[in-house]
Design an enzyme around this catalytic site. Structure first.
Site, mmCIF file in Angstrom:
data_model
loop_
_atom_site.group_PDB
_atom_site.id
_atom_site.type_symbol
_atom_site.label_atom_id
_atom_site.label_comp_id
_atom_site.label_asym_id
_atom_site.label_seq_id
_atom_site.Cartn_x
_atom_site.Cartn_y
_atom_site.Cartn_z
ATOM 1 N N SER A 120 0.823 -1.211 0.000
ATOM 2 C CA SER A 120 0.000 0.000 0.000
ATOM 3 C C SER A 120 0.851 1.251 0.000
ATOM 4 O O SER A 120 0.330 2.345 -0.199
ATOM 5 C CB SER A 120 -0.845 0.049 1.278
ATOM 6 O OG SER A 120 -1.680 -1.056 1.352
ATOM 7 N N HIS A 141 -1.365 -2.685 -7.074
ATOM 8 C CA HIS A 141 -2.066 -2.354 -5.836
ATOM 9 C C HIS A 141 -3.564 -2.570 -6.008
ATOM 10 O O HIS A 141 -4.263 -1.744 -6.591
ATOM 11 C CB HIS A 141 -1.738 -0.899 -5.441
ATOM 12 C CG HIS A 141 -2.324 -0.490 -4.142
ATOM 13 N ND1 HIS A 141 -2.778 0.783 -3.893
ATOM 14 C CD2 HIS A 141 -2.563 -1.190 -3.004
ATOM 15 C CE1 HIS A 141 -3.247 0.838 -2.669
ATOM 16 N NE2 HIS A 141 -3.136 -0.342 -2.111
ATOM 17 N N GLU A 153 -4.229 -0.043 -8.966
ATOM 18 C CA GLU A 153 -3.247 1.027 -9.150
ATOM 19 C C GLU A 153 -1.943 0.352 -9.597
ATOM 20 O O GLU A 153 -1.510 -0.612 -8.964
ATOM 21 C CB GLU A 153 -3.066 1.720 -7.788
ATOM 22 C CG GLU A 153 -2.514 3.098 -7.823
ATOM 23 C CD GLU A 153 -2.527 3.761 -6.418
ATOM 24 O OE1 GLU A 153 -2.721 3.083 -5.388
ATOM 25 O OE2 GLU A 153 -2.324 4.979 -6.368
ATOM 26 N N ASN A 191 -3.633 5.880 -1.315
ATOM 27 C CA ASN A 191 -3.365 5.957 0.124
ATOM 28 C C ASN A 191 -2.670 7.246 0.548
ATOM 29 O O ASN A 191 -2.722 7.621 1.716
ATOM 30 C CB ASN A 191 -2.575 4.729 0.578
ATOM 31 C CG ASN A 191 -3.467 3.506 0.570
ATOM 32 O OD1 ASN A 191 -4.647 3.592 0.916
ATOM 33 N ND2 ASN A 191 -2.944 2.371 0.151
HETATM 34 P P1 NAD Z 1 -3.446 -9.278 6.551
HETATM 35 O O1 NAD Z 1 -2.874 -8.973 7.897
HETATM 36 O O2 NAD Z 1 -4.901 -9.586 6.427
HETATM 37 O O3 NAD Z 1 -2.658 -10.494 5.855
HETATM 38 C C1 NAD Z 1 -1.266 -10.576 5.788
HETATM 39 C C2 NAD Z 1 -0.910 -12.060 5.675
HETATM 40 O O4 NAD Z 1 0.489 -12.162 5.380
HETATM 41 C C3 NAD Z 1 -1.162 -12.860 6.965
HETATM 42 O O5 NAD Z 1 -1.990 -13.972 6.689
HETATM 43 C C4 NAD Z 1 0.252 -13.294 7.371
HETATM 44 O O6 NAD Z 1 0.274 -14.584 7.988
HETATM 45 C C5 NAD Z 1 0.946 -13.314 6.021
HETATM 46 N N1 NAD Z 1 2.407 -13.275 6.107
HETATM 47 C C6 NAD Z 1 3.179 -12.540 6.951
HETATM 48 N N2 NAD Z 1 4.488 -12.814 6.719
HETATM 49 C C7 NAD Z 1 4.535 -13.719 5.699
HETATM 50 C C8 NAD Z 1 5.579 -14.403 5.017
HETATM 51 N N3 NAD Z 1 6.859 -14.184 5.336
HETATM 52 N N4 NAD Z 1 5.246 -15.266 4.032
HETATM 53 C C9 NAD Z 1 3.955 -15.514 3.726
HETATM 54 N N5 NAD Z 1 2.921 -14.900 4.346
HETATM 55 C C10 NAD Z 1 3.204 -14.011 5.309
HETATM 56 O O7 NAD Z 1 -3.053 -8.019 5.653
HETATM 57 P P2 NAD Z 1 -3.756 -7.513 4.297
HETATM 58 O O8 NAD Z 1 -4.778 -6.482 4.637
HETATM 59 O O9 NAD Z 1 -4.129 -8.695 3.473
HETATM 60 O O10 NAD Z 1 -2.541 -6.736 3.620
HETATM 61 C C11 NAD Z 1 -1.566 -7.428 2.855
HETATM 62 C C12 NAD Z 1 -0.845 -6.451 1.946
HETATM 63 O O11 NAD Z 1 -1.801 -5.816 1.090
HETATM 64 C C13 NAD Z 1 -0.128 -5.310 2.687
HETATM 65 O O12 NAD Z 1 1.035 -4.973 1.976
HETATM 66 C C14 NAD Z 1 -1.131 -4.184 2.618
HETATM 67 O O13 NAD Z 1 -0.553 -2.924 2.725
HETATM 68 C C15 NAD Z 1 -1.712 -4.413 1.232
HETATM 69 N N6 NAD Z 1 -3.043 -3.839 1.001
HETATM 70 C C16 NAD Z 1 -3.980 -3.845 1.998
HETATM 71 C C17 NAD Z 1 -5.231 -3.298 1.762
HETATM 72 C C18 NAD Z 1 -6.287 -3.303 2.838
HETATM 73 O O14 NAD Z 1 -7.285 -2.578 2.697
HETATM 74 N N7 NAD Z 1 -6.142 -4.084 3.887
HETATM 75 C C19 NAD Z 1 -5.533 -2.760 0.504
HETATM 76 C C20 NAD Z 1 -4.576 -2.794 -0.503
HETATM 77 C C21 NAD Z 1 -3.313 -3.336 -0.239
#
Ligand code: NAD
Length: 292
Positions: A120, A141, A153, A191
């Site tokens: 993000s 993204h 994005e 963001n």
């Molecule tokens: P989340 O906390 O729901 O999920 C993250 C997952 O990554 C967890 O299941 C965790 O176990 C796993 N993880 C951590 N370390 C790891 C590793 N070394 N290998 C494999 N898996 C691993 O988070 P999310 O909301 O899904 O966000 C994930 C990414 O997407 C982030 O970079 C975030 O910034 C981005 N993102 C989030 C949103 C949102 O609205 N939440 C929107 C767009 C992008």
């Protein structure tokens, strides 16, 4: 340009399972991995629940759903990534975590494989520079929830080549997403604008300008936002919001991006929003109840 048939998704959380969902429905074979077996299980359960909802709304057929589910394989190991054409990293928003994942990926994926991050806010150029193929590295993204949100994005790092950009455009098109291009600066476009607004809403709560409910109602009915900023923060994940503010603060060196201490406190408590069952609202009952 390498033909994309199999997609590897790293991280089965909110975003990773959504990305696996849309890729499988678009006909790609998908390998979904996570360090946590529980996250993989709940990721698959979420995909089942969300696809079932799409069937009941007649967006997809039951046959589409079954075929898509059959295309998704899970693994706690990266070994099956030796067969992927595009690897999309969607793990926790932390630069070190992501760099370690890309280092491990480079040891497993074939030479032709494109690498993408769903970060993000973190520099795509910097993540790319830690890999053996910065020219084949790009920011894709997706928005949350991935099956519903129209936008992807696209962020090119300094070294990203034209072929990789075209691959990304073709991929987005096949998923039925609309793209927007953002330059690789902290938090890109969505963001850069959205999360400081959320941080300001947390400041308004912290300073007593309004309650959780009055702040959300004000922005829903006064600015015509579909959900209030604190509800949205819980939806995104307060840990992710904090991480984005820290990247903006560090990357742009401007005090206007300082994370609100109340946001920090909620993250320290582990009250990180919907995914934890509690954030600015408590989600344990039938309807969300403000936590302060
Ligand atoms: P989340 O906390 O729901 O999920 C993250 C997952 O990554 C967890 O299941 C965790 O176990 C796993 N993880 C951590 N370390 C790891 C590793 N070394 N290998 C494999 N898996 C691993 O988070 P999310 O909301 O899904 O966000 C994930 C990414 O997407 C982030 O970079 C975030 O910034 C981005 N993102 C989030 C949103 C949102 O609205 N939440 C929107 C767009 C992008």
């Amino acid at each position: 340009m390498a033909d994309i048939k199999t997609i590897g998704v790293v991280g089965a959380g909110q975003m990773g399972n959504g990305i696996a969902h849309v890729c499988a429905l678009a006909g790609y074979d998908v390998i979904l991995t996570d360090v946590s077996g529980d996250a993989l299980e709940s990721g698959l359960a979420t995909i089942e629940k969300n696809m079932t909802r799409q069937v009941s709304r007649e967006i997809i057929s039951l046959d589409d759903m079954k075929a898509a589910q059959a295309r998704i394989k899970t693994s706690v190991e990266l070994v099956p990534f030796s067969g992927v054409d595009l690897a999309i990293e969607a793990a926790t928003e932390n630069r070190e975590v992501k760099e370690k994942i890309f280092a491990a990926l480079c040891n497993v994926v074939p030479k032709h494989t494109y690498l993408a991050t769903n970060t993000s806010s973190i520099s795509v150029t910097r993540l790319a520079s830690t890999t053996d193929r910065p020219e084949k590295f790009i920011g894709l993204h997706f928005m949350n929830p991935v099956p519903l949100m129209q936008l992807m994005e696209i962020i090119r790092g300094l070294a990203t080549d034209q072929e990789t950009y075209e691959m990304a455009m073709g991929f987005a098109d096949r998923l039925g997403k609309t793209t927007t291009n953002a330059e690789d600066y902290p938090a890109f476009i969505v963001n850069r604008i959205l999360v400081p607004m959320i941080n300001e809403a947390v400041y308004a709560l912290y300073e007593g300008v309004g309650t959780v409910e009055s702040i959300d109602t004000a922005m829903r009915l006064g600015a015509n936002h579909p959900m209030g900023p604190l509800t949205l923060a819980d939806f995104i994940g307060l840990d992710t919001c904090l991480s984005i503010m820290q990247v903006l603060h560090d990357g742009l060196a401007d005090t206007k991006y300082r994370p609100c201490p109340l946001l920090v406190k909620y993250v320290e408590a582990g009250w990180v929003g919907r995914k934890a069952g509690r954030g600015f609202y408590d989600y344990s009952g039938d309807a969300p109840v403000p936590t302060r």
